[in-house]
Design a protein around this motif. Structure first.
Motif, PDB file in Angstrom:
ATOM      1  N   GLU A 298       0.844  -1.181   0.000  1.00 31.04           N
ATOM      2  CA  GLU A 298       0.000   0.000   0.000  1.00 31.04           C
ATOM      3  C   GLU A 298       0.884   1.237   0.000  1.00 31.04           C
ATOM      4  OE1 GLU A 298      -4.165  -0.063   2.121  1.00 31.04           O
ATOM      5  OE2 GLU A 298      -2.669  -0.896   3.465  1.00 31.04           O
ATOM      6  N   ALA A 299       0.345   2.335  -0.547  1.00 31.51           N
ATOM      7  CA  ALA A 299       1.060   3.603  -0.505  1.00 31.51           C
ATOM      8  C   ALA A 299       0.096   4.667   0.012  1.00 31.51           C
ATOM      9  CB  ALA A 299       1.564   3.967  -1.893  1.00 31.51           C
ATOM     10  N   VAL A 300       0.680   5.746   0.520  1.00 29.81           N
ATOM     11  CA  VAL A 300      -0.110   6.829   1.110  1.00 29.81           C
ATOM     12  C   VAL A 300      -0.634   7.758   0.019  1.00 29.81           C
ATOM     13  CG1 VAL A 300       0.004   8.853   2.622  1.00 29.81           C
ATOM     14  CG2 VAL A 300       1.253   6.759   3.236  1.00 29.81           C
ATOM     15  N   TYR A 301      -1.935   7.911  -0.051  1.00 28.60           N
ATOM     16  CA  TYR A 301      -2.560   8.893  -0.929  1.00 28.60           C
ATOM     17  C   TYR A 301      -3.173   9.975  -0.058  1.00 28.60           C
ATOM     18  CZ  TYR A 301      -2.194   6.276  -5.276  1.00 28.60           C
ATOM     19  OH  TYR A 301      -1.718   5.650  -6.388  1.00 28.60           O
ATOM     20  N   ALA A 302      -2.805  11.219  -0.340  1.00 28.90           N
ATOM     21  CA  ALA A 302      -3.335  12.325   0.461  1.00 28.90           C
ATOM     22  C   ALA A 302      -4.210  13.211  -0.414  1.00 28.90           C
ATOM     23  CB  ALA A 302      -2.181  13.130   1.043  1.00 28.90           C
ATOM     24  N   TYR A 303      -5.429  13.426   0.005  1.00 26.23           N
ATOM     25  CA  TYR A 303      -6.348  14.337  -0.679  1.00 26.23           C
ATOM     26  C   TYR A 303      -6.440  15.593   0.173  1.00 26.23           C
ATOM     27  CZ  TYR A 303      -7.577  10.081  -3.165  1.00 26.23           C
ATOM     28  OH  TYR A 303      -7.525   8.924  -3.901  1.00 26.23           O
ATOM     29  N   VAL A 304      -6.131  16.738  -0.441  1.00 28.07           N
ATOM     30  CA  VAL A 304      -5.944  17.945   0.357  1.00 28.07           C
ATOM     31  C   VAL A 304      -6.799  19.097  -0.167  1.00 28.07           C
ATOM     32  CG1 VAL A 304      -4.244  19.692   1.023  1.00 28.07           C
ATOM     33  CG2 VAL A 304      -3.594  17.270   0.978  1.00 28.07           C
ATOM     34  N   ILE A 305      -7.479  19.752   0.756  1.00 25.84           N
ATOM     35  CA  ILE A 305      -8.183  20.996   0.422  1.00 25.84           C
ATOM     36  C   ILE A 305      -7.322  22.153   0.922  1.00 25.84           C
ATOM     37  CG2 ILE A 305     -10.296  22.346   0.768  1.00 25.84           C
ATOM     38  CD1 ILE A 305     -11.755  19.782   1.430  1.00 25.84           C
ATOM     39  N   THR A 306      -7.037  23.102   0.032  1.00 21.83           N
ATOM     40  CA  THR A 306      -6.191  24.229   0.451  1.00 21.83           C
ATOM     41  C   THR A 306      -7.028  25.305   1.132  1.00 21.83           C
ATOM     42  OG1 THR A 306      -6.472  25.239  -1.701  1.00 21.83           O
ATOM     43  CG2 THR A 306      -4.497  23.905  -1.383  1.00 21.83           C
ATOM     44  N   GLU A 307      -6.362  26.122   1.913  1.00 17.52           N
ATOM     45  CA  GLU A 307      -7.006  27.272   2.525  1.00 17.52           C
ATOM     46  C   GLU A 307      -7.197  28.362   1.475  1.00 17.52           C
ATOM     47  OE1 GLU A 307      -5.945  27.691   7.232  1.00 17.52           O
ATOM     48  OE2 GLU A 307      -4.434  28.106   5.743  1.00 17.52           O
ATOM     49  N   ASP A 308      -8.177  29.211   1.691  1.00 19.03           N
ATOM     50  CA  ASP A 308      -8.369  30.329   0.758  1.00 19.03           C
ATOM     51  C   ASP A 308      -7.070  31.125   0.669  1.00 19.03           C
ATOM     52  OD1 ASP A 308     -10.874  29.572   0.302  1.00 19.03           O
ATOM     53  OD2 ASP A 308     -11.838  31.067   1.618  1.00 19.03           O
ATOM     54  N   GLY A 309      -6.736  31.501  -0.534  1.00 19.52           N
ATOM     55  CA  GLY A 309      -5.522  32.291  -0.716  1.00 19.52           C
ATOM     56  C   GLY A 309      -4.299  31.439  -0.998  1.00 19.52           C
ATOM     57  N   TYR A 310      -4.460  30.115  -0.918  1.00 15.64           N
ATOM     58  CA  TYR A 310      -3.318  29.242  -1.236  1.00 15.64           C
ATOM     59  C   TYR A 310      -3.628  28.403  -2.466  1.00 15.64           C
ATOM     60  CZ  TYR A 310      -1.181  30.320   3.233  1.00 15.64           C
ATOM     61  OH  TYR A 310      -0.601  30.959   4.280  1.00 15.64           O
ATOM     62  N   ASP A 311      -2.598  28.156  -3.267  1.00 15.98           N
ATOM     63  CA  ASP A 311      -2.769  27.314  -4.443  1.00 15.98           C
ATOM     64  C   ASP A 311      -2.212  25.932  -4.172  1.00 15.98           C
ATOM     65  OD1 ASP A 311      -4.003  29.077  -6.102  1.00 15.98           O
ATOM     66  OD2 ASP A 311      -2.101  29.979  -6.787  1.00 15.98           O
ATOM     67  N   GLY A 312      -2.869  24.947  -4.748  1.00 19.71           N
ATOM     68  CA  GLY A 312      -2.327  23.593  -4.679  1.00 19.71           C
ATOM     69  C   GLY A 312      -1.220  23.452  -5.704  1.00 19.71           C
ATOM     70  N   ASP A 313      -0.075  24.051  -5.410  1.00 15.23           N
ATOM     71  CA  ASP A 313       1.013  24.018  -6.390  1.00 15.23           C
ATOM     72  C   ASP A 313       2.165  23.146  -5.886  1.00 15.23           C
ATOM     73  OD1 ASP A 313       2.107  25.506  -4.381  1.00 15.23           O
ATOM     74  OD2 ASP A 313       2.008  27.418  -5.462  1.00 15.23           O
ATOM     75  N   GLU A 314       3.201  23.106  -6.682  1.00 13.42           N
ATOM     76  CA  GLU A 314       4.358  22.265  -6.365  1.00 13.42           C
ATOM     77  C   GLU A 314       4.964  22.626  -5.008  1.00 13.42           C
ATOM     78  OE1 GLU A 314       6.200  19.056  -6.796  1.00 13.42           O
ATOM     79  OE2 GLU A 314       4.586  19.655  -8.156  1.00 13.42           O
ATOM     80  N   GLY A 315       4.997  23.932  -4.712  1.00 14.76           N
ATOM     81  CA  GLY A 315       5.582  24.386  -3.446  1.00 14.76           C
ATOM     82  C   GLY A 315       4.832  23.808  -2.260  1.00 14.76           C
ATOM     83  N   LEU A 316       3.515  23.880  -2.331  1.00 13.19           N
ATOM     84  CA  LEU A 316       2.712  23.367  -1.221  1.00 13.19           C
ATOM     85  C   LEU A 316       2.852  21.843  -1.134  1.00 13.19           C
ATOM     86  CD1 LEU A 316       0.797  23.875   1.083  1.00 13.19           C
ATOM     87  CD2 LEU A 316      -1.120  23.873  -0.518  1.00 13.19           C
ATOM     88  N   ARG A 317       2.876  21.201  -2.283  1.00 12.59           N
ATOM     89  CA  ARG A 317       3.053  19.743  -2.301  1.00 12.59           C
ATOM     90  C   ARG A 317       4.350  19.368  -1.571  1.00 12.59           C
ATOM     91  NH1 ARG A 317       0.666  16.632  -6.178  1.00 12.59           N
ATOM     92  NH2 ARG A 317       0.490  18.469  -7.481  1.00 12.59           N
ATOM     93  N   GLU A 318       5.410  20.094  -1.859  1.00 10.43           N
ATOM     94  CA  GLU A 318       6.689  19.791  -1.210  1.00 10.43           C
ATOM     95  C   GLU A 318       6.641  20.050   0.287  1.00 10.43           C
ATOM     96  OE1 GLU A 318       9.713  21.862  -3.436  1.00 10.43           O
ATOM     97  OE2 GLU A 318       9.358  20.538  -5.163  1.00 10.43           O
ATOM     98  N   ARG A 319       5.944  21.128   0.656  1.00  9.98           N
ATOM     99  CA  ARG A 319       5.862  21.429   2.098  1.00  9.98           C
ATOM    100  C   ARG A 319       5.029  20.368   2.828  1.00  9.98           C
ATOM    101  NH1 ARG A 319       3.369  26.110   3.313  1.00  9.98           N
ATOM    102  NH2 ARG A 319       2.860  26.664   1.168  1.00  9.98           N
ATOM    103  N   ILE A 320       4.034  19.837   2.148  1.00  8.96           N
ATOM    104  CA  ILE A 320       3.220  18.777   2.752  1.00  8.96           C
ATOM    105  C   ILE A 320       4.072  17.530   2.965  1.00  8.96           C
ATOM    106  CG2 ILE A 320       1.362  17.127   2.240  1.00  8.96           C
ATOM    107  CD1 ILE A 320      -0.165  19.534   0.991  1.00  8.96           C
ATOM    108  N   ILE A 321       4.837  17.171   1.945  1.00 10.35           N
ATOM    109  CA  ILE A 321       5.690  15.986   2.063  1.00 10.35           C
ATOM    110  C   ILE A 321       6.707  16.187   3.183  1.00 10.35           C
ATOM    111  CG2 ILE A 321       7.463  14.642   0.858  1.00 10.35           C
ATOM    112  CD1 ILE A 321       5.712  14.958  -1.686  1.00 10.35           C
ATOM    113  N   ALA A 322       7.303  17.381   3.228  1.00 10.47           N
ATOM    114  CA  ALA A 322       8.280  17.666   4.293  1.00 10.47           C
ATOM    115  C   ALA A 322       7.607  17.611   5.659  1.00 10.47           C
ATOM    116  CB  ALA A 322       8.918  19.035   4.062  1.00 10.47           C
ATOM    117  N   GLY A 323       6.379  18.101   5.737  1.00  8.73           N
ATOM    118  CA  GLY A 323       5.648  18.099   7.010  1.00  8.73           C
ATOM    119  C   GLY A 323       5.400  16.686   7.509  1.00  8.73           C
ATOM    120  N   VAL A 324       5.061  15.798   6.616  1.00  3.65           N
ATOM    121  CA  VAL A 324       4.813  14.405   6.995  1.00  3.65           C
ATOM    122  C   VAL A 324       6.125  13.742   7.434  1.00  3.65           C
ATOM    123  CG1 VAL A 324       4.090  12.136   6.163  1.00  3.65           C
ATOM    124  CG2 VAL A 324       2.781  14.174   5.515  1.00  3.65           C
ATOM    125  N   GLU A 325       7.183  13.998   6.683  1.00  2.00           N
ATOM    126  CA  GLU A 325       8.475  13.401   7.051  1.00  2.00           C
ATOM    127  C   GLU A 325       8.929  13.900   8.410  1.00  2.00           C
ATOM    128  OE1 GLU A 325      11.414  13.637   4.012  1.00  2.00           O
ATOM    129  OE2 GLU A 325      10.305  12.250   2.731  1.00  2.00           O
TER     130      GLU A 325
END
Ligand code: WT7
Length: 663
Positions: free
Chosen positions: A575-602
């Protein structure tokens, strides 16, 4: 790949059956088929045969005290010490035989082996040092260490002085370490400066120090210097409450510490594991019951003998390593191998070259590793002589028949039985698997319950299901290796493991049923196929992760409003981790946020919890009452048919998400 065709897979799923190879059966530790009937008739007295594999200072009064379920007690009033069982009892006959064969990374010459006499000496010296640091009986000592010999040495030193250990997997984050030390009120930490991964030194003390900064009470830390012998150094300075391991051992050279007499029910160790809530569960294992179980199963299932060179390729940071690298093999007086590195460094034949060089007799590993070996191809094992192997084992997740067959053919040369062992951190040791000299093997099915283990597959009401029907795996009778409780949380122990199928008002043990949260089915021959977790826990490469833990790490990242995490099928990891994410207003679901999410989990948990995919979505599929439909998110991750989604509050979101996952 030669066996890679779908036809074979189809044929195997029709239940091909393999008999125990003759080369194996003749010399097996357990070969009398009557053991199943005998254990059923003589239950619970049958478990004396497990206790008899240990050396007791004074024998127990009662095999099982079931007067206060589910707080069962085993081998009551028996006295023993686990370190004495792993070391002292072997000194006369096997003092000069190798106890631990350690293969380091990256430098071949750095390999170290410890005879039973040498291991005994170092464990005594370190036990004396721990005492001087103030470690007393029942103080919990945390270990945050990779696969270096000082880890089992520290575990055995603690066991010697009656201090329970709590090993935290070295790949876990600083935050995970702090959470566990705080939860256990653990005032002692044993760690190291660093270790090697694929030839490069990794800084570990930095992470340990960051964890210590989050511990709410005073601590003393022992630091093993792993790196400087190889000329590596991260320039750490030890603080006043940190001690160098080698200095401590040297100060206590030649010291002898009498093994502390422990009651069978005294805690041997705590092991934290993920649950459905964010807070990890402190699983409590005992000295008499756990040790009997690890030993009996290593003897009966892994067929461990003193003259073996036995290889379990797990990490001691998980229960598999506790039971089947350290405690089970050492009580049986065998040579247990310990490998620091990864299977693909310096090349993808690393395990095969180790087995070849050391003439390993058993290999116990995880399906995720076997699937990787299979993908790399059979040329890697083919270049090595693996004929020393007698038995193969797997653990941690279901093994698909194709991987099973590859393991059987290319590693076992069709001469080694495979034991597919179902168990959990909480069970202490194996529960469902074939006895390798007695039972036929059915690829994909773990096997029948072990003798004396009462497993039933039931429906939601607790009624046994018919053969072939999917249901829930339950254990209907207690067993010596079972967890005794969750540390300082008897209530959660009952809720998590017993409440589902038990009459919790009753004091009749018949009314108590253990529920491990796995789905399963059973066939006409009583063989159990484990279908996977039925709670919000996912199994990545055989490691258990709570989806809630990962979700709370993601929600902690700036810009994230809401997150849902599910497990999706993965070719290698299971199995692998799939994360479905809703962004806060004013934030884009972009590469930067994706990287910060991965770093946050690590950062919160560790790299093993790293999401495979982060899917940004304006909404999550919810029921009319607002519950997130995780099942649906799982189906999307797996690319499965979704069926009727019209009862959702927001059915339109589903296609949106689907498009993103596939795109
Ligand atoms: C969960 C326990 C047991 C030590 C390693 C994992 C899954 C374990 C099998 C198997 C199918 C398996 C179950 C179980 N699992 N072994 N042979 N076949 N599934 O220990 O982290 O406590 O995880 O691993 O889902 O509940 P753990």
């Amino acid at each position: 790949m030669t066996d890679g065709d779908g036809q074979l897979e189809a044929r195997l799923t029709e239940q091909e059956v393999f008999e125990p190879p003759e080369a194996f059966t003749a010399g097996a530790n357990v070969s009398d088929p009557d053991i199943y009937e005998k254990f059923e008739e003589e239950w619970p007295a049958c478990w004396e045969s497990a206790a008899d594999l240990l050396e007791w200072e004074s024998t127990y009064d009662q095999v099982l005290d079931d007067s206060n379920p589910p707080f069962y007690e085993w081998f009551t009033d028996g006295k023993l010490n686990a370190s004495a069982n792993c070391l002292d009892r072997h000194l006369d006959e096997r003092g000069d035989e190798v106890a631990i064969e350690w293969i380091g990374e990256p430098v071949e010459e750095a390999n170290r082996s410890f005879t039973y006499a040498e291991l005994h000496r170092e464990v005594n010296e370190f036990a004396a040092a721990l005492r001087e640091l103030g470690v007393g009986e029942d103080d919990i000592v945390t270990m945050y260490m990779p696969m270096i010999p000082e880890l089992p040495i520290a575990m055995l030193a603690c066991a010697r002085i009656g201090a329970p250990h709590s090993v935290v997997f070295a790949g876990f984050s600083a935050e995970a370490l702090a959470t566990r030390m705080n939860a256990a009120d653990s005032e002692y930490l044993i760690t190291c400066d660093g270790y090697y991964r694929r030839g490069d030194p990794l800084d570990h003390l930095d992470k340990a120090n960051e964890g210590l900064a989050g511990v709410e009470h005073d601590t003393s830390t022992v630091v093993v210097d792993r790196l400087s012998d190889n000329g590596d150094d991260f320039g750490h300075e030890l603080t006043d409450d940190q001690y160098d391991y080698a200095d401590l051992v040297e100060d206590h050279a030649g010291a002898e510490v009498d093994p502390v007499t422990r009651d069978a029910e005294d805690m041997l160790f705590l092991m934290y594991t993920s649950g459905t809530t964010g807070q990890p569960k402190g699983v409590k294992h005992t000295t008499g019951g756990y040790l009997s179980w690890a030993t009996w199963t290593a003897h009966a299932v892994l067929d461990v003998k003193p003259e073996d060179t036995y290889f379990c390729a797990a990490d001691i940071g998980w229960i598999t390593g506790h039971s089947y690298i350290v405690y089970g093999p050492l009580t049986l007086g065998t040579t247990t191998m310990m490998y620091e590195g990864t299977p693909d460094y310096p090349d993808r034949d690393r395990l095969w070259s180790i087995i070849d060089e050391y003439d390993a007799t058993q290999l116990y590993t995880a399906p995720t590793a076997i699937r990787a070996f299979m993908k790399w191809g059979s040329s890697f094992p083919e270049n090595h002589d693996l004929s020393s192997l007698r038995l193969l084992g797997t653990v941690g997740e279901p093994i698909n028949p194709r991987a099973w067959k590859w393991y059987y053919t290319h590693i076992g040369n069709e001469e080694c039985p495979i034991v597919d062992t179902w168990w959990q951190t909480e069970t202490g040791g194996m529960m469902v698997t074939t006895l390798p000299a007695i039972k036929d093997m059915k690829p994909g099915a773990a096997g029948p319950p072990l003798p004396g283990v009462d497993v039933q597959i039931v429906d939601a009401l607790g009624e046994e299901v018919e053969a072939g029907q999917a249901g829930y795996l339950t254990v209907q009778k207690p067993w010596p290796g079972m967890l005794r409780t969750l540390y300082r949380n008897d209530e959660r122990y009952i809720q998590e493991y017993w409440a589902e199928y038990s009459d919790t008002e009753s004091d009749d043990p018949e009314d108590w049923v253990y529920f491990p949260e796995d789905g399963a089915k059973i066939d006409e021959d009583g063989y159990i196929t484990v279908l996977g977790r039925v709670d919000d826990v996912i199994n990545v490469s055989g490691h258990r992760l709570g989806t809630m833990e990962i979700e709370s790490a993601i929600v902690g990242v700036e810009g994230v409003a809401e997150a849902a995490v599910v497990g999706g099928d993965h070719d290698l990891k299971g199995e692998a981790v799939y994360a479905y994410v809703i962004t806060e207003d004013g934030y884009d679901g972009d590469e930067g946020l994706r990287e910060r999410i991965i770093a946050g989990v690590e950062e919160a948990i560790g790299p093993i919890a790293r999401p495979e995919q982060v899917v940004f979505t304006p909404d999550l599929p919810k029921t009319r009452s607002g519950k997130i439909m995780r099942r649906l998110l799982e189906n999307i991750a797996d690319g499965d048919e979704l069926g009727n989604t019209s009862t959702l509050r927001n059915p339109e979101i589903v296609e949106d998400i689907q498009r993103q996952v596939q795109g």
